[in-house]
Design a protein around this motif. Sequence first.
Motif, PDB file in Angstrom:
ATOM      1  N   GLY A  27       0.812  -1.210   0.000  1.00 34.41           N
ATOM      2  CA  GLY A  27       0.000   0.000   0.000  1.00 34.41           C
ATOM      3  C   GLY A  27       0.844   1.257   0.000  1.00 34.41           C
ATOM      4  N   GLN A  28       1.909   1.247   0.805  1.00 34.73           N
ATOM      5  CA  GLN A  28       2.792   2.422   0.847  1.00 34.73           C
ATOM      6  C   GLN A  28       3.475   2.635  -0.489  1.00 34.73           C
ATOM      7  OE1 GLN A  28       6.377   1.974   0.938  1.00 34.73           O
ATOM      8  NE2 GLN A  28       7.124   3.943   1.708  1.00 34.73           N
ATOM      9  N   THR A  29       3.870   1.559  -1.151  1.00 36.85           N
ATOM     10  CA  THR A  29       4.520   1.683  -2.458  1.00 36.85           C
ATOM     11  C   THR A  29       3.572   2.308  -3.476  1.00 36.85           C
ATOM     12  OG1 THR A  29       5.926  -0.248  -2.027  1.00 36.85           O
ATOM     13  CG2 THR A  29       5.640   0.408  -4.323  1.00 36.85           C
ATOM     14  N   ALA A  30       2.345   1.786  -3.545  1.00 34.76           N
ATOM     15  CA  ALA A  30       1.369   2.348  -4.483  1.00 34.76           C
ATOM     16  C   ALA A  30       1.062   3.798  -4.150  1.00 34.76           C
ATOM     17  CB  ALA A  30       0.089   1.507  -4.467  1.00 34.76           C
ATOM     18  N   SER A  31       0.926   4.096  -2.862  1.00 35.90           N
ATOM     19  CA  SER A  31       0.625   5.467  -2.443  1.00 35.90           C
ATOM     20  C   SER A  31       1.746   6.425  -2.824  1.00 35.90           C
ATOM     21  CB  SER A  31       0.388   5.509  -0.930  1.00 35.90           C
ATOM     22  OG  SER A  31       0.214   6.845  -0.488  1.00 35.90           O
ATOM     23  N   GLN A  32       3.000   5.997  -2.618  1.00 39.85           N
ATOM     24  CA  GLN A  32       4.128   6.857  -2.953  1.00 39.85           C
ATOM     25  C   GLN A  32       4.196   7.135  -4.454  1.00 39.85           C
ATOM     26  OE1 GLN A  32       6.590   8.338  -0.742  1.00 39.85           O
ATOM     27  NE2 GLN A  32       4.881   7.863   0.595  1.00 39.85           N
ATOM     28  N   PHE A  33       3.915   6.119  -5.270  1.00 33.76           N
ATOM     29  CA  PHE A  33       3.909   6.347  -6.712  1.00 33.76           C
ATOM     30  C   PHE A  33       2.776   7.295  -7.104  1.00 33.76           C
ATOM     31  CE2 PHE A  33       6.951   2.939  -7.267  1.00 33.76           C
ATOM     32  CZ  PHE A  33       7.631   3.344  -8.400  1.00 33.76           C
ATOM     33  N   GLY A  34       1.609   7.135  -6.486  1.00 36.03           N
ATOM     34  CA  GLY A  34       0.522   8.059  -6.768  1.00 36.03           C
ATOM     35  C   GLY A  34       0.857   9.476  -6.360  1.00 36.03           C
ATOM     36  N   GLU A  35       1.467   9.623  -5.178  1.00 34.40           N
ATOM     37  CA  GLU A  35       1.826  10.947  -4.668  1.00 34.40           C
ATOM     38  C   GLU A  35       2.854  11.634  -5.548  1.00 34.40           C
ATOM     39  OE1 GLU A  35       4.179  12.658  -0.715  1.00 34.40           O
ATOM     40  OE2 GLU A  35       2.948  10.844  -0.544  1.00 34.40           O
ATOM     41  N   HIS A  36       3.908  10.913  -5.928  1.00 36.28           N
ATOM     42  CA  HIS A  36       4.990  11.542  -6.686  1.00 36.28           C
ATOM     43  C   HIS A  36       4.653  11.680  -8.174  1.00 36.28           C
ATOM     44  CE1 HIS A  36       7.787  11.969  -3.377  1.00 36.28           C
ATOM     45  NE2 HIS A  36       7.439  10.777  -2.973  1.00 36.28           N
ATOM     46  N   THR A  37       3.724  10.879  -8.664  1.00 38.51           N
ATOM     47  CA  THR A  37       3.217  11.119 -10.019  1.00 38.51           C
ATOM     48  C   THR A  37       2.400  12.403 -10.050  1.00 38.51           C
ATOM     49  OG1 THR A  37       3.153   8.748 -10.507  1.00 38.51           O
ATOM     50  CG2 THR A  37       1.800  10.174 -11.891  1.00 38.51           C
ATOM     51  N   ALA A  38       1.574  12.602  -9.027  1.00 34.33           N
ATOM     52  CA  ALA A  38       0.733  13.810  -8.962  1.00 34.33           C
ATOM     53  C   ALA A  38       1.579  15.077  -8.836  1.00 34.33           C
ATOM     54  CB  ALA A  38      -0.234  13.709  -7.780  1.00 34.33           C
ATOM     55  N   VAL A  39       2.759  14.967  -8.204  1.00 36.83           N
ATOM     56  CA  VAL A  39       3.632  16.136  -8.046  1.00 36.83           C
ATOM     57  C   VAL A  39       3.979  16.748  -9.401  1.00 36.83           C
ATOM     58  CG1 VAL A  39       5.995  16.779  -7.429  1.00 36.83           C
ATOM     59  CG2 VAL A  39       4.603  15.503  -5.808  1.00 36.83           C
ATOM     60  N   VAL A  40       4.118  15.905 -10.432  1.00 39.70           N
ATOM     61  CA  VAL A  40       4.430  16.390 -11.776  1.00 39.70           C
ATOM     62  C   VAL A  40       3.165  16.596 -12.606  1.00 39.70           C
ATOM     63  CG1 VAL A  40       5.452  15.678 -13.977  1.00 39.70           C
ATOM     64  CG2 VAL A  40       6.768  15.478 -11.877  1.00 39.70           C
ATOM     65  N   GLU A 155      11.589   2.609   2.726  1.00 39.90           N
ATOM     66  CA  GLU A 155      12.352   3.716   2.157  1.00 39.90           C
ATOM     67  C   GLU A 155      12.790   3.415   0.723  1.00 39.90           C
ATOM     68  OE1 GLU A 155      13.532   6.978   3.593  1.00 39.90           O
ATOM     69  OE2 GLU A 155      11.553   6.365   4.264  1.00 39.90           O
ATOM     70  N   GLY A 156      13.024   2.146   0.418  1.00 38.43           N
ATOM     71  CA  GLY A 156      13.337   1.787  -0.955  1.00 38.43           C
ATOM     72  C   GLY A 156      12.178   2.093  -1.886  1.00 38.43           C
ATOM     73  N   SER A 157      10.973   1.794  -1.436  1.00 39.54           N
ATOM     74  CA  SER A 157       9.786   2.117  -2.236  1.00 39.54           C
ATOM     75  C   SER A 157       9.633   3.619  -2.414  1.00 39.54           C
ATOM     76  CB  SER A 157       8.534   1.551  -1.559  1.00 39.54           C
ATOM     77  OG  SER A 157       8.584   0.152  -1.504  1.00 39.54           O
ATOM     78  N   ARG A 158       9.860   4.350  -1.340  1.00 39.07           N
ATOM     79  CA  ARG A 158       9.719   5.811  -1.424  1.00 39.07           C
ATOM     80  C   ARG A 158      10.735   6.390  -2.404  1.00 39.07           C
ATOM     81  NH1 ARG A 158      12.024  10.253   0.860  1.00 39.07           N
ATOM     82  NH2 ARG A 158      13.467   8.950   2.032  1.00 39.07           N
ATOM     83  N   SER A 159      11.957   5.904  -2.343  1.00 40.49           N
ATOM     84  CA  SER A 159      12.989   6.417  -3.245  1.00 40.49           C
ATOM     85  C   SER A 159      12.676   6.066  -4.699  1.00 40.49           C
ATOM     86  CB  SER A 159      14.357   5.855  -2.859  1.00 40.49           C
ATOM     87  OG  SER A 159      14.731   6.323  -1.588  1.00 40.49           O
ATOM     88  N   ALA A 160      12.211   4.831  -4.919  1.00 35.71           N
ATOM     89  CA  ALA A 160      11.840   4.434  -6.278  1.00 35.71           C
ATOM     90  C   ALA A 160      10.715   5.316  -6.804  1.00 35.71           C
ATOM     91  CB  ALA A 160      11.428   2.971  -6.304  1.00 35.71           C
ATOM     92  N   ALA A 161       9.761   5.635  -5.934  1.00 34.92           N
ATOM     93  CA  ALA A 161       8.640   6.483  -6.354  1.00 34.92           C
ATOM     94  C   ALA A 161       9.092   7.916  -6.606  1.00 34.92           C
ATOM     95  CB  ALA A 161       7.549   6.453  -5.289  1.00 34.92           C
ATOM     96  N   GLN A 162      10.026   8.412  -5.801  1.00 31.98           N
ATOM     97  CA  GLN A 162      10.516   9.775  -6.002  1.00 31.98           C
ATOM     98  C   GLN A 162      11.184   9.928  -7.361  1.00 31.98           C
ATOM     99  OE1 GLN A 162      12.944  10.272  -2.445  1.00 31.98           O
ATOM    100  NE2 GLN A 162      11.488  11.748  -1.629  1.00 31.98           N
ATOM    101  N   THR A 163      11.814   8.850  -7.843  1.00 30.64           N
ATOM    102  CA  THR A 163      12.451   8.898  -9.150  1.00 30.64           C
ATOM    103  C   THR A 163      11.480   8.503 -10.263  1.00 30.64           C
ATOM    104  OG1 THR A 163      14.586   8.335  -8.174  1.00 30.64           O
ATOM    105  CG2 THR A 163      14.358   8.009 -10.532  1.00 30.64           C
ATOM    106  N   GLY A 164      10.786   7.374 -10.060  1.00 25.09           N
ATOM    107  CA  GLY A 164       9.923   6.856 -11.115  1.00 25.09           C
ATOM    108  C   GLY A 164       8.595   7.569 -11.255  1.00 25.09           C
ATOM    109  N   GLY A 165       8.057   8.100 -10.140  1.00 27.02           N
ATOM    110  CA  GLY A 165       6.758   8.756 -10.199  1.00 27.02           C
ATOM    111  C   GLY A 165       6.734   9.968 -11.122  1.00 27.02           C
TER     112      GLY A 165
END
Length: 430
Positions: A27-40, A155-165
């Motif tokens: 859930g955190q991984t999906a949420s982080q990707f959603g959050e960092h995709t929305a940032v852009v 934190e690995g998921s968050r970092s991946a989302a910060q780059t990939g999102g």
Amino acid sequence: MPSPSPSTSPPPSRLWRDRSFRRLWAGQTASQFGEHTAVVVLPLVAVVTLGAEAGQLGALRAASQAPMLLLSLLVGAWVDRWRTRTVMVAADAGRAVVLGAVAVAAFTGRLDLVSLAVAAVVVGTLSVFFDVAYQASAVRLVARDELVRANSALEGSRSAAQTGGPALGGVLVSLLSAPVAVASGVVFFAVSFLSVRGIRRAESVPRRAPGGSGVWSRVRDGWRFVVGDAALRAVCVASAAFQFAFSAATTVYLLFLPRDLSLSGAGVGLVLAAVGPGALVGSVLAARLPRRFGYGRVLVTAAVVGDGVWLCVPALHGSPAVTVPVLCGVGLVFGAGGQLVNVTVMAVRQTVTPDGMQARVAATVTCVGMGATPLGSLLGGLLAEVWGTRPALAVAAVGMLVSPVVMAVSPLGRLGRALPPGSGGSGGGE
């Protein structure tokens, strides 16, 4: 050397056999990707669909970032009194609804900048709730001797989302359309909602004292606890020093790459994306190195190497064929070192903090550290304008080394192979 006891070296597979943690991580991984995709995506909607000008775009981004700085302390006080599963599920549902409304409004031509700004503020606010809650949830769901491994995964998921999102958001807007890109965020948050909702383990919510206490009183309790603990004080000072210098360095870096090194847009993107794989490597190493070499030694060494690698950047000259590979190497080393520091510091912070204050302490550290970023960005722009990009970047890179110095002379630098004893209990002065 005696073999490590089971409490300090649990079986590697133990954490991933935990169904509740697997659902939290997914859930955190999906949420982080959603959050960092929305940032852009949301700023691109403003530019592509609404024709926003530079000033309007800046205001929109500031609005989306404001909740992190203005609400973190209050959110920490509130989350400490609630079940984190409830907070995360509500945040996911709210963000999905808001982004869905934005997508529909964009499709029907009814979206305007004011509505988009309101949506950005709401999404940013709910993201603060989710991010504070998942950090507190890890402590409530995972055994103390598994926190480093759990934080490494999260934190690995968050970092991946910060780059990939952001990269994913840009691709969706380019290949499809801005409204469809917004709708993709709904999918991410829906996946997170379903995953977190499936956590069945009961949480031990800290008990409230008779009569309770007000929100501001709980905020003050969290602040006093951080100020009163030498390790947490060091975390705050080191974080603020790093974020201030790194914000200045990043501001100059974004000018330096295209102007001084003549990198194309694709080259800039490749260089910036190199941090992501490095961060994933750092997450893996963080689950192993501290117990082998000691938490303090790993913290200081990772910070010195990861931050110090920036010192070679201002000296770079030559064609992109030469500079891009070097800069990608810098990004990899910086990402790995930074992630080692992030995961290890989080484990220390969670261990020394009573369960009843986890969210407040996380929010306080975030507020102190991230509160320095706007000033750092302003300083970086000023130095680049007055001195030029290379001298400004060199000064900012030297400034980044203040953080490992702070850690080295603090109790953090003296930590051994075991985490400090936890405070235990619900704590919090409720």
